[in-house]
Design a protein around this motif. Sequence first.
Motif, PDB file in Angstrom:
ATOM      1  N   ALA A 158      -2.547 -61.844  -4.664  1.00 29.34           N
ATOM      2  CA  ALA A 158      -2.356 -61.192  -5.784  1.00 29.34           C
ATOM      3  C   ALA A 158      -0.883 -60.156  -5.764  1.00 29.34           C
ATOM      4  O   ALA A 158      -0.390 -60.218  -6.698  1.00 29.34           O
ATOM      5  CB  ALA A 158      -3.287 -60.214  -5.934  1.00 29.34           C
ATOM      6  N   ARG A 159      -0.472 -59.790  -4.551  1.00 33.84           N
ATOM      7  CA  ARG A 159       0.722 -59.119  -4.545  1.00 33.84           C
ATOM      8  C   ARG A 159       1.970 -60.145  -4.921  1.00 33.84           C
ATOM      9  O   ARG A 159       2.892 -59.516  -5.692  1.00 33.84           O
ATOM     10  CB  ARG A 159       0.971 -58.818  -3.091  1.00 33.84           C
ATOM     11  N   ARG A 160       1.802 -61.228  -4.415  1.00 30.60           N
ATOM     12  CA  ARG A 160       2.764 -62.228  -4.718  1.00 30.60           C
ATOM     13  C   ARG A 160       2.865 -62.449  -6.235  1.00 30.60           C
ATOM     14  O   ARG A 160       3.984 -62.611  -6.927  1.00 30.60           O
ATOM     15  CB  ARG A 160       2.781 -63.539  -4.074  1.00 30.60           C
ATOM     16  N   ILE A 161       1.809 -62.644  -6.861  1.00 26.18           N
ATOM     17  CA  ILE A 161       1.973 -62.963  -8.428  1.00 26.18           C
ATOM     18  C   ILE A 161       2.387 -61.731  -9.224  1.00 26.18           C
ATOM     19  O   ILE A 161       3.229 -61.668 -10.082  1.00 26.18           O
ATOM     20  CB  ILE A 161       0.341 -63.136  -8.961  1.00 26.18           C
ATOM     21  N   ASP A 162       1.974 -60.571  -8.693  1.00 27.89           N
ATOM     22  CA  ASP A 162       2.395 -59.246  -9.469  1.00 27.89           C
ATOM     23  C   ASP A 162       3.713 -59.146  -9.239  1.00 27.89           C
ATOM     24  O   ASP A 162       4.671 -58.867 -10.319  1.00 27.89           O
ATOM     25  CB  ASP A 162       1.762 -58.142  -8.618  1.00 27.89           C
ATOM     26  N   LEU A 163       4.503 -59.424  -7.962  1.00 25.80           N
ATOM     27  CA  LEU A 163       6.024 -59.320  -7.845  1.00 25.80           C
ATOM     28  C   LEU A 163       6.802 -60.308  -8.669  1.00 25.80           C
ATOM     29  O   LEU A 163       7.771 -59.851  -9.177  1.00 25.80           O
ATOM     30  CB  LEU A 163       6.237 -59.463  -6.327  1.00 25.80           C
ATOM     31  N   GLU A 192     -13.209 -70.012 -11.410  1.00 24.45           N
ATOM     32  CA  GLU A 192     -13.650 -68.482 -10.788  1.00 24.45           C
ATOM     33  C   GLU A 192     -12.387 -67.945  -9.935  1.00 24.45           C
ATOM     34  O   GLU A 192     -12.354 -66.721  -9.529  1.00 24.45           O
ATOM     35  CB  GLU A 192     -14.793 -68.845  -9.939  1.00 24.45           C
ATOM     36  N   ILE A 193     -11.599 -68.938  -9.353  1.00 19.63           N
ATOM     37  CA  ILE A 193     -10.457 -68.443  -8.525  1.00 19.63           C
ATOM     38  C   ILE A 193      -9.726 -67.746  -9.588  1.00 19.63           C
ATOM     39  O   ILE A 193      -9.078 -66.700  -9.183  1.00 19.63           O
ATOM     40  CB  ILE A 193      -9.838 -69.490  -7.810  1.00 19.63           C
ATOM     41  N   THR A 194      -9.051 -68.238 -10.530  1.00 19.45           N
ATOM     42  CA  THR A 194      -8.204 -67.693 -11.518  1.00 19.45           C
ATOM     43  C   THR A 194      -8.735 -66.277 -11.930  1.00 19.45           C
ATOM     44  O   THR A 194      -8.095 -65.143 -11.853  1.00 19.45           O
ATOM     45  CB  THR A 194      -7.845 -68.524 -12.790  1.00 19.45           C
ATOM     46  N   GLN A 195     -10.034 -66.379 -12.176  1.00 20.87           N
ATOM     47  CA  GLN A 195     -10.618 -65.095 -12.793  1.00 20.87           C
ATOM     48  C   GLN A 195     -10.576 -63.726 -11.467  1.00 20.87           C
ATOM     49  O   GLN A 195     -10.400 -62.930 -11.745  1.00 20.87           O
ATOM     50  CB  GLN A 195     -11.936 -65.183 -12.938  1.00 20.87           C
ATOM     51  N   ASN A 196     -11.088 -64.301 -10.274  1.00 23.54           N
ATOM     52  CA  ASN A 196     -10.686 -63.520  -9.239  1.00 23.54           C
ATOM     53  C   ASN A 196      -9.488 -63.007  -8.906  1.00 23.54           C
ATOM     54  O   ASN A 196      -8.919 -61.801  -8.662  1.00 23.54           O
ATOM     55  CB  ASN A 196     -11.497 -63.979  -8.098  1.00 23.54           C
ATOM     56  N   ASN A 222      -6.920 -54.482 -10.079  1.00 21.73           N
ATOM     57  CA  ASN A 222      -7.553 -53.288  -9.350  1.00 21.73           C
ATOM     58  C   ASN A 222      -6.641 -52.851  -8.380  1.00 21.73           C
ATOM     59  O   ASN A 222      -7.029 -52.226  -7.567  1.00 21.73           O
ATOM     60  CB  ASN A 222      -8.913 -53.772  -8.667  1.00 21.73           C
ATOM     61  N   MET A 223      -5.605 -53.620  -8.128  1.00 20.64           N
ATOM     62  CA  MET A 223      -4.597 -53.090  -7.096  1.00 20.64           C
ATOM     63  C   MET A 223      -4.004 -51.822  -7.364  1.00 20.64           C
ATOM     64  O   MET A 223      -3.649 -51.352  -8.478  1.00 20.64           O
ATOM     65  CB  MET A 223      -3.292 -54.224  -6.894  1.00 20.64           C
ATOM     66  N   THR A 224      -3.907 -50.743  -6.464  1.00 19.67           N
ATOM     67  CA  THR A 224      -3.375 -49.669  -6.220  1.00 19.67           C
ATOM     68  C   THR A 224      -1.770 -49.902  -5.735  1.00 19.67           C
ATOM     69  O   THR A 224      -1.620 -50.907  -5.494  1.00 19.67           O
ATOM     70  CB  THR A 224      -3.947 -48.587  -5.686  1.00 19.67           C
TER      71      THR A 224
END
Length: 496
Positions: A66-71, A258-262, A269-271
């Motif tokens: 998720a960090r990679r996607i967010d970056l 379900e993977i994409t949703q997660n 939900n990341m801080t």
Amino acid sequence: MKLFNPIKSITPIKHMSLLTLLCGILLLTGCATPNPSVPEGFESQFVKRDYQAQAYLIPAANEAFARRIDLVRKAQSSIDMTYFSWNGDTLGLTLLNELKLAADRGVKVRLTLDDLLVFNEKWLADVDKHPNVQIKIFNPFNSRKMGWVGRAFDFQIHQEVLDNRLHEKYFNVDHQQMILGGRNIGDEYFGYSKEANFFDLDVLFTGDIIAPFATNYEQQWQSDFVVPVSELIKVNADISDTRHFSKALAKTQKKHPEITQNIELTINNMTNPAFIDVTVSPVFDSLQKMHDRLPYFRTRAEMTVSEELKQAKDVVISTPYIVPTDNEFTVIANLTTQASKVTLVTNSSASNDSLFIPAYYEKHRQTLLDMGVDIYEYKDTAKNDDHFYHGDTYYHNKTIILDNHVSYVGSSNFDPRSDFLNIEFGLFVHCTEFAEHLHQYLLQQKATLFWHVTQQENGDIQWRSQDKVLNSNPNYGSWHKLPDWLFRKMDGESEL
């Protein structure tokens, strides 16, 4: 030279095809030569350099992706990446699509991939056609369309050239934040595979340390060892025609919603990362290794922490593949001789994703126990709390912790392949708080994820976990004896 191992960290051994196994054995039968002699005074001019940085040990597998996607979504100007492997599965295609979207808004994207697992992936070549995307392949094979059969015979003919592989894992966004660690890109590295997942780690860095890693990347990118993927894999020249990538992405998104949703839930939900101020000492390999196969990275790493090693009282060594160099565990022997407490965290025979390494580890376990090493072996039935799916499990963490103060983060397994063949990098983090976080990350589920392996007074080996005590190797029965004997006869350990 003997072989590269096409099975290690690629195809979990419980799910590999017979063809892959046969190709692996073919590669093991190459002409064997010893490791090169290291000249006296080798790397004597190396100078350790320290940088200030902020480090955040990403605490969960799903957050690491998720960090990679967010970056990527927040990138403004550039994204530079290096990976040993990039799967065409749900996570691999999802991340590639996010990179393509970033390129659409003007971000310059560069990706360097080792060629061991790049065959004729047209979905990859499709994305490379984007005017803001460049993909290069490191040390390419000649065979591309015949699968492992072609690779095996190609290697037999050109093994002196093809044995060197690029093993670094690097993710740099805007030269402001970078992720280093042991994960490649694929479902199994982030807990999203139904068949098998790796227990691995990633660290997010900011600060001055990014500059030397960017310089290292640029040197590789401009070298003769990388080739544009467009020269190797041919697709329609029309940049709007991305049929191969679009079809692959749509298929996996439909199959695994379900993977994409997660992933999206995790991002939402990341801080903010809880960064720790640290001092770090980077260590890079030399591309000269492609010519002389000398242990640049290993030597520089040992020089960087030579004083800490000499004074160490408590050492944790974490590696998925415990393999000696020329049949000697030199560093471990030096540590135990000076009465350092040494804890080894590694795979059990049953959890190892290499078919060949357990054949040798069976004898090395005894050697290490005789040296007084405290061993924790990862269970093949381990269930990591942060994995979305639970199947077979494999240990992939590579780190060293010295006296709960100095820690290693990087790509090297500190095995002969990392020392003499692969291009590696890493850094040493000087910070007690970070070391404590790392130690907790590795062993916080020690009671449930690992076997504690000990040697009794009568010499017998025992595996203990909570109330369970075994006197034989867990889930590694007598049916392994014959293939293990055959693999040892192949004498391919230095390449595993």
